[in-house]
Scaffold this motif. Structure first.
Motif, PDB file in Angstrom:
ATOM      1  N   ARG A 251       0.838  -1.203   0.000  1.00 45.44           N
ATOM      2  CA  ARG A 251       0.000   0.000   0.000  1.00 45.44           C
ATOM      3  C   ARG A 251       0.878   1.262   0.000  1.00 45.44           C
ATOM      4  O   ARG A 251       0.646   2.201  -0.727  1.00 45.44           O
ATOM      5  N   GLU A 252       1.838   1.152   0.801  1.00 52.22           N
ATOM      6  CA  GLU A 252       2.748   2.304   0.912  1.00 52.22           C
ATOM      7  C   GLU A 252       3.415   2.593  -0.434  1.00 52.22           C
ATOM      8  O   GLU A 252       3.476   3.749  -0.863  1.00 52.22           O
ATOM      9  N   GLU A 255       1.124   4.222  -2.847  1.00 51.51           N
ATOM     10  CA  GLU A 255       0.960   5.647  -2.531  1.00 51.51           C
ATOM     11  C   GLU A 255       2.151   6.457  -3.035  1.00 51.51           C
ATOM     12  O   GLU A 255       2.000   7.526  -3.628  1.00 51.51           O
ATOM     13  N   GLU A 256       3.347   5.888  -2.805  1.00 46.67           N
ATOM     14  CA  GLU A 256       4.568   6.576  -3.258  1.00 46.67           C
ATOM     15  C   GLU A 256       4.534   6.764  -4.768  1.00 46.67           C
ATOM     16  O   GLU A 256       4.837   7.841  -5.278  1.00 46.67           O
ATOM     17  N   ASP A 258       1.912   6.921  -6.747  1.00 48.60           N
ATOM     18  CA  ASP A 258       0.934   7.982  -7.058  1.00 48.60           C
ATOM     19  C   ASP A 258       1.602   9.341  -6.978  1.00 48.60           C
ATOM     20  O   ASP A 258       1.486  10.180  -7.868  1.00 48.60           O
ATOM     21  N   GLU A 259       2.327   9.513  -5.870  1.00 46.12           N
ATOM     22  CA  GLU A 259       2.987  10.812  -5.637  1.00 46.12           C
ATOM     23  C   GLU A 259       3.980  11.104  -6.758  1.00 46.12           C
ATOM     24  O   GLU A 259       4.016  12.198  -7.312  1.00 46.12           O
TER      25      GLU A 259
END
Ligand SMILES: Nc1ncnc2c1ncn2[C@@H]1O[C@H](COP(=O)(O)OP(=O)(O)OP(=O)(O)O)[C@@H](O)[C@H]1O
Ligand SMILES: [Zn+2]
Length: 927
Positions: A251-252, A255-256, A258-259
């Motif tokens: 998940r992390e 997210e990274e 996406d950023e």
């Protein structure tokens, strides 16, 4: 013991005293305050030092006003000779012992304390015992009677050395009581420990220990079981936790990603914006370049340069050609600029030359004009000078005429003066002037004639003086002669007139006088004539001098006249010359002015040249400015071209960069999709459930394990406690044994102390009983001697040293009830009895100090003094070696073997000692 000799130096009232004492009875005799008691004190002090001083201090002992004191005592004891020496010294207001030595036949002892200890041992009495037994001090005659029975008991016990036994008894009793206290304490301890042992034995400790140990084993087994299960739960928990952790990590990462995707997107659009801006800038620069192209074209046509003037700046493909064209343009501009600058330099030099020429010509003009005016003024000066000379010539002519007249006048005057010398001289008597025979004097002789005349006059004056002196001498002689003649004596020799041969001399002298007077008159007339002549010759000499002066004057004028005439002809020539010069100067000046006017015209033409040159130079300057502008324009154009080039390159770079980014971006999107497809929700949910269950179980099993462990620790502690108690019980049993042994030892110690205490008490009682009996016997013996004629029957001394006196009628009396005198005698009896008891000793005789009595007669009447005397006698008879009695009472001396008289010197206030013999005593008694 016997005192052999005492020496006192600065001891109280003694300055320097030295006394030898014999055995037997010595009476120390003297009036009040003479120093009797002090002598005894000296002996006492020599033996015991400061302990002999009672309530006084060492400094009281040193004679007032002195710094040091010395006391020496020689004595024999038990057949051996001793010597004590003490030195005292005053330091400030306190005295200290500076020397204290006791010499015995075997050794020499130093130091006040050691000496005193040795004396005490030797005499077997300390200072207090000494005054209680041997030395009855003044006023202490009733000491023993007035004391309470217990004090008396102490005093006598001390004297008889019984005090020490009592001290030992007391020490034994103290020891016994001390042991008793310890023993009691130990018994208590013993009781206590025994009780503890009993209590512990009641507790059935071994059974308790067995039960506790089996309980401990059970608990251990249960604990092992639970721990295995706990381990399994722990594993389940960890597996589930791993799955969940992996899920969280994915998940992390998503997210990274996406950023990062967002980041790339914004970077791409930012770079696109920059590209747009660069495009805009390129357009601006191109516009500016077109403007410059126009300006360039205009400039080039202005300066008329043969170069390519049409440049198409819009077309990028033509860039290289443009640069070449620009390069050739710049070269053309440069060569043109150089040509122009060279021309300008030339013109500047020309300009400078023309300017210099103008300046020089101007200064020439000025100089010519100055010269012309100088010449003109010179001409004028020459004309003026010529005029001056003309007027001076007139003046000179006048002066010549005047001088010629003056010359004639002087010639006349000289002639007149010369004529005077041809006149005849006035007649004078020929005899009066010896050498004057000529009547006229020639011109030039007057000076010499005058000198001769004055010499004559001087001679004449001398002669007149001589004659006058002669006349006066003759007159005096005549006067004297006349006086003598009047007295009837010869005027020449002073003899009487009758006998004198010179009486007529007076008339001769008178004749001589008349003759001399005549001569004087003649000479004076002669001098008057000479004076007249001198006057005349003087006026002639004056005339002679006048002629000289006039002639000199005339010569001067004649010379001046000649000079003037010469000057006049010179001046005439000069005047002609000056006039010719002036004309010449004027002609020169005219020439110079004409020349200056010519030069003025050439300066004007030079000024015209100057204007032309300046005009050409300003044209050149304008041209140069345009050329430099062309250079500027060319520079800016090439800068713009390279700027545009750079911007185009940069835009291409940005394009490439964005292409790369777009590629990376699509890679990241791919990765994100992969990750999202990896986990299904069901798997995650199962893992969560497993983890929760395991956690619950672990929590519960931990609590259970904790409880079990606590229970086991408790049981183990109890086991420890029981084991300790067993150990303690063993220790207590040992302790009981130890305390029992100690109690036994203490008991036997206590018994020993008790026995010792009783032994000392018995010994003392026994000795005292024995002493009391002896003392009572001795006392009654003495008492009988003293009171044999009185109403007293006897005296009783009981075991407690209580004294009772019995009258002849059997009545009992307390000693205090006796009269003062009786009490004194009673006390002396007691003292003597004690002394004898000590001297004879409990077991055999002991050497005793001398018996010393200070003023024992104070309370006694004459009858009782007799009894005192017999007491002293009896003591001697009882074998007392030396008795010293101090008394100012003369009745006592009957018993004395020797007498010491103490006397105080009234002037020095120091006491002196004298040894007397009994015959003297008889004399004293008969007084
Ligand atoms: N430190 C001292 N220096 C000088 N004189 C002193 C000192 N101490 C005492 N005296 C003097 O010594 C003298 C002698 O006194 P002491 O008691 O010996 O006389 P005494 O002969 O015994 O007289 P009494 O018959 O009255 O007993 C006294 O007059 C006293 O003033
Ligand atoms: Zn005479």
């Amino acid at each position: 013991m016997k005192v052999d000799r005492i020496r006192l130096l600065n001891f109280k009232c003694y300055g320097d005293a030295d006394l030898e004492l014999d055995r037997g009875v010595t009476v120390v005799h003297g009036v009040n305050g003479s120093g009797k008691s002090t002598l005894l004190e000296g002996v006492f002090f020599a033996l015991y030092g400061s302990k002999a001083l009672a309530d006084r201090t060492l400094d009281d002992v040193i004679t007032t006003g002195e710094e040091e004191s010395e006391i020496e005592l020689w004595f024999t004891h038990d057949g051996r000779a001793y010597h004590v020496e003490r030195h005292l010294k005053l330091r400030g207001d306190r005295a200290t012992t500076t020397k204290c030595v006791l010499e015995t036949p075997t050794e020499s002892i130093e130091g006040a304390r050691d000496v005193r200890r040795e004396v005490t041992t030797l005499l077997r009495m300390d200072a207090e015992a000494f005054v209680n037994c041997a030395y009855v001090r003044q006023g202490e005659v009733n000491k023993l009677i007035h004391a309470s029975p217990s004090d008396r008991q102490d005093m006598i016990d001390d004297l008889l050395q019984l005090g020490a036994l009592e001290e030992y008894r007391e020490r034994a009793s103290d020891a016994r009581l001390g042991v008793k206290t310890v023993l009691d304490g130990q018994r208590e301890v013993l009781e206590n420990v025994r009780q503890q042992v009993e209590e512990k034995e009641d507790g059935d400790l071994h059974d308790r220990l067995n039960a506790l140990e089996s309980r401990n084993a059970e608990l251990t087994k249960e604990l092992d079981n639970y721990e295995t299960q706990r381990e399994q739960a722990r594993e389940t928990f960890e597996t589930a936790n791993d799955v969940l952790e992996r899920h969280a990590e994915t998940r992390e990462e998503i997210e990274e990603l996406d950023e990062e995707i967002d980041d790339f997107r914004s970077k791409i659009s930012e770079t696109e914006r920059q590209r747009e801006d660069a495009h805009e800038e390129i357009r601006e620069k191109s516009d500016r370049r077109e403007e410059l192209d126009d300006e360039r074209e205009a400039l080039l046509s202005d300066v008329d340069l043969d170069v390519d003037r049409n440049v198409n700046s819009d077309d990028g493909d033509d860039g290289d050609d443009t640069e070449d064209a620009d390069g050739s343009t710049l070269e053309a501009v440069e060569s043109r600029t150089e040509t122009l600058e060279d021309r300008d330099d030339e013109l500047r030099d020309d300009l400078e030359d023309v300017r210099v020429e103008i300046t020089e010509t101007n200064s020439d003009i000025e100089r010519l004009r100055d010269d012309a005016s100088d010449l003109e003024s010179q001409a004028e000066t020459a004309r003026e000078d010529a005029e001056d000379l003309a007027s001076k010539l007139e003046t000179d002519k006048d002066a010549i005429e005047e001088r010629e007249e003056k010359l004639d006048e002087l010639d006349g005057k000289i002639e007149t003066e010369r004529e005077r010398f041809s006149e005849p001289e006035t007649a004078t008597p020929p005899q009066s002037v010896s050498d004057s025979d000529g009547l006229s004097i020639a011109l030039g002789d007057a000076e010499a004639a005058l000198e001769a005349l004055e010499a004559d006059r001087e001679d004449l004056t001398d002669k007149i003086g001589d004659i006058t002196a002669d006349i006066r001498t003759i007159e005096n002689a005549i006067e004297e002669g006349e006086t003598l003649l009047e007295e009837g004596k010869c005027p020449e020799c002073g003899q009487s007139v009758e006998d004198s041969p010179h009486v007529d001399v007076l008339s001769e002298k008178r004749d001589e006088l008349a003759e001399r007077r005549e001569t004087l008159e003649e000479r004076e007339t002669e001098r008057e004539a000479l004076d007249e002549r001198i006057e005349r010759v003087e006026s002639l000499r004056e005339a002679e001098r006048q002629v000289d002066r006039l002639e000199e004057n005339r010569d001067n004028i004649a010379r001046l006249l000649e000079e003037k005439r010469e000057t006049i002809s010179d001046r005439r020539e000069q005047r002609e010359q000056l006039r010719a010069d002036a004309e010449e100067y004027e002609a020169d000046a005219e020439d110079k002015r004409e020349r200056a006017d010519e030069l003025e015209e050439s300066v004007d033409s030079l000024r015209g040249d100057l204007g032309e040159i300046n005009g050409e130079r300003s044209e050149i300057r304008e041209m140069l400015e345009r050329l430099s502008r062309v250079v500027d324009v060319e520079t800016e154009r090439s800068e713009l071209a390279s700027g545009i080039e750079t911007l185009r390159e940069r835009r291409d770079d940005w394009q490439t960069m964005n292409d790369e980014r777009r590629e990376t971006l699509s890679g990241k999107r791919e990765r994100k999709r992969d990750l999202e497809s990896e986990f299904d929700d069901e798997r995650v949910e199962t893992a969560r459930q497993d983890k929760r269950d395991a956690e619950d179980y672990l929590e519960k099993v931990d609590a259970k394990l904790e409880d079990l462990r606590e229970a086991r620790t408790e049981v183990q502690n109890e086991i420890g406690a029981v084991e300790r108690e067993l150990e303690e019980l063993e220790e207590l049993r040992d302790r009981v044994k130890a305390v029992e042994a100690r109690c036994e030892r203490l008991q036997s110690l206590y018994d020993e102390a008790e026995t010792l205490q009783a032994t000392y008490a018995d010994l003392r009682a026994e000795l005292r009983q024995h002493n009391v009996e002896t003392l009572d016997r001795l006392l009654n013996e003495t008492f009988e001697l003293v009171y044999q004629n009185d109403s007293y029957a006897g005296i009783d001394l009981d075991g407690e040293y209580r004294l009772t006196v019995y009258q002849k009628d059997g009545e009992a009396l307390e000693p205090e009830q006796l009269s003062g005198g009786e009490r004194a005698l009673f006390n002396l009896s007691l003292r003597c009895a004690i002394y004898r008891l000590l001297a004879e000793g409990v077991e055999g005789a002991a050497p005793m100090p001398p018996l010393i009595l200070d003023e024992p007669t104070v309370f006694l009447d004459s009858g009782h003094i007799t009894q005192l005397v017999s007491l002293v006698e009896s003591m001697r008879e009882h074998g007392v070696e030396q008795i010293v009695v101090v008394s100012h009472d003369e009745e006592l001396v009957g018993a004395a073997d020797s007498l010491v008289r103490v006397r105080k010197d009234a002037t020095s206030n120091r006491s002196r000692l004298e040894r007397g013999r009994p015959p003297e005593i008889d004399l004293l008694v008969s007084d």
